[in-house]
Design a protein around this motif. Sequence first.
Motif, mmCIF file in Angstrom:
data_model
loop_
_atom_site.group_PDB
_atom_site.id
_atom_site.type_symbol
_atom_site.label_atom_id
_atom_site.label_comp_id
_atom_site.label_asym_id
_atom_site.label_seq_id
_atom_site.Cartn_x
_atom_site.Cartn_y
_atom_site.Cartn_z
ATOM 1 N N GLN A 88 -1.959 8.790 4.306
ATOM 2 C CA GLN A 88 -2.393 7.391 4.411
ATOM 3 C C GLN A 88 -1.208 6.434 4.576
ATOM 4 O O GLN A 88 -1.316 5.403 5.248
ATOM 5 N N ASP A 89 -0.072 6.787 3.950
ATOM 6 C CA ASP A 89 1.147 5.979 4.157
ATOM 7 C C ASP A 89 1.482 5.901 5.641
ATOM 8 O O ASP A 89 1.905 4.863 6.149
ATOM 9 N N GLU B 90 -0.693 -3.725 14.955
ATOM 10 C CA GLU B 90 -1.274 -5.082 14.822
ATOM 11 C C GLU B 90 -0.196 -6.155 14.926
ATOM 12 O O GLU B 90 -0.440 -7.253 15.402
ATOM 13 N N VAL C 25 -1.027 1.516 11.954
ATOM 14 C CA VAL C 25 -1.993 0.446 12.263
ATOM 15 C C VAL C 25 -1.328 -0.918 12.125
ATOM 16 O O VAL C 25 -1.421 -1.779 13.019
ATOM 17 N N LEU C 26 -0.589 -1.112 11.032
ATOM 18 C CA LEU C 26 0.037 -2.424 10.800
ATOM 19 C C LEU C 26 1.138 -2.709 11.820
ATOM 20 O O LEU C 26 1.297 -3.847 12.272
ATOM 21 N N THR D 241 -0.667 6.586 8.381
ATOM 22 C CA THR D 241 -1.691 5.991 9.252
ATOM 23 C C THR D 241 -1.750 4.461 9.072
ATOM 24 O O THR D 241 -1.830 3.720 10.043
ATOM 25 N N LYS D 242 -1.671 4.015 7.831
ATOM 26 C CA LYS D 242 -1.749 2.567 7.584
ATOM 27 C C LYS D 242 -0.535 1.855 8.183
ATOM 28 O O LYS D 242 -0.648 0.773 8.768
ATOM 29 N N THR D 243 0.632 2.490 8.067
ATOM 30 C CA THR D 243 1.854 1.885 8.632
ATOM 31 C C THR D 243 1.714 1.743 10.147
ATOM 32 O O THR D 243 2.067 0.704 10.721
ATOM 33 N N TYR E 70 -2.794 12.354 14.253
ATOM 34 C CA TYR E 70 -3.246 10.968 14.222
ATOM 35 C C TYR E 70 -2.835 10.314 15.536
ATOM 36 O O TYR E 70 -1.669 10.363 15.924
ATOM 37 N N TYR F 279 0.834 -1.216 0.000
ATOM 38 C CA TYR F 279 0.000 0.000 0.000
ATOM 39 C C TYR F 279 0.864 1.260 0.000
ATOM 40 O O TYR F 279 0.407 2.359 -0.279
ATOM 41 N N PHE F 280 2.154 1.130 0.353
ATOM 42 C CA PHE F 280 3.002 2.272 0.672
ATOM 43 C C PHE F 280 3.491 2.957 -0.600
ATOM 44 O O PHE F 280 4.106 2.326 -1.459
#
Length: 305
Positions: free
Chosen positions: A42-43, A53, A49-50, A45-47, A154, A9-10
């Motif tokens: 988004q790069d 997780e 989250v991952l 925020t998604k990073t 964020y 996604y990055f």
Amino acid sequence: MNIGFNLNYFTGSVLYNEPLKNHLTIGVGGPARVLLLPKCTQDITKTIVLCNENSIPCTVIGNGTNVIAPSDGFDGVVIKIANEISEYSFLDEKRIHVEAGMSLPKLIKVLLKNDCTGYSFLTGIPGTIGGCTAMNAGTVYGCIASLLSMVEYYDGKSITQINGSQIDEYFSYRSSLFLKNKYVVTSVILELQKGDIEEEKQKNQKYLQKRKFSQPLYTKNAGCFWKNTNNQSTGALIEQLGLKGKKNGDAKISERHGNFIVNTRNATFEEIIQLAESVEAEVFNQTGIILEREIQLISINDKSI
Ligand SMILES: Cc1cc2nc3c(=O)[nH]c(=O)nc-3n(C[C@H](O)[C@H](O)[C@H](O)COP(=O)(O)OP(=O)(O)OC[C@H]3O[C@@H](n4cnc5c(N)ncnc54)[C@H](O)[C@@H]3O)c2cc1C
């Protein structure tokens, strides 16, 4: 090398086993397992989250002008928000929306070009808008929080904005809730003035000149190592105690400014920290003052974002 999750996604750049010393102005610090240069929010925020997780430590830096990293680096993900994510737009003639990766020196050029005034006290601070907001950067003449009318951040779950009177609650001297809680600043709105632009230019020049004489600008350093105590200049205190020029290996208290530790060649993290500890001990023994560090440590033991 495996980061622990898929980065498909990055949209930015990915650097594996990247020496942090290449990204910190003090030029000290071992490798990050992965250093990411995001291109969009988004790069980031998604990073995060991952990373959460997958229980992978994650931290952010901006221009790396107030940070130090240990010799064994950071066995996790370092997100560097600088250069990219640096769009700006004027909302009206006094208010500008700026993304976190914009460097303050570049922003000041934009403000001068657009005849804005009221920010000259920030001239010469080399951080990003995100880093400067998290650190509440400033000088004896003022700090960045006084110019902010919105901060977007964020917190690991969602993007939130704070405005108006809420802003004051988030900031203190060279610190903020963003820094303490590891919230990532993504953009801000600065509220400026429309005063005398020639006067502003003169003030900017004056402050830049002052820095040239008072700070070791052309060395590897990370700005002030310690905060001032009770409005008393720590640089002046260290000078009074005769500690300027004190050395440990390639780490040295600047001859120009007592609050700057300079990496004269290939200083190690350990040399810098030992020097800092010996200054702290000497200041305490001679004055009873406990110095608090301003410089931020990239640490695997820290709370992740
Ligand atoms: C020569 C020199 C002169 C300096 N003069 C001054 C001065 O006069 N006044 C002053 O206040 N400072 C000064 N500094 C220190 C430094 O420039 C500021 O602290 C600046 O705010 C740091 O910005 P940065 O982007 O480099 O952040 P970094 O140093 O990369 O990071 C600093 C901290 O902020 C956090 N951070 C970075 N970006 C974000 C983000 N987007 N969201 C949330 N947290 C973030 C990091 O995790 C870290 O904890 C100076 C530094 C140098 C090298």
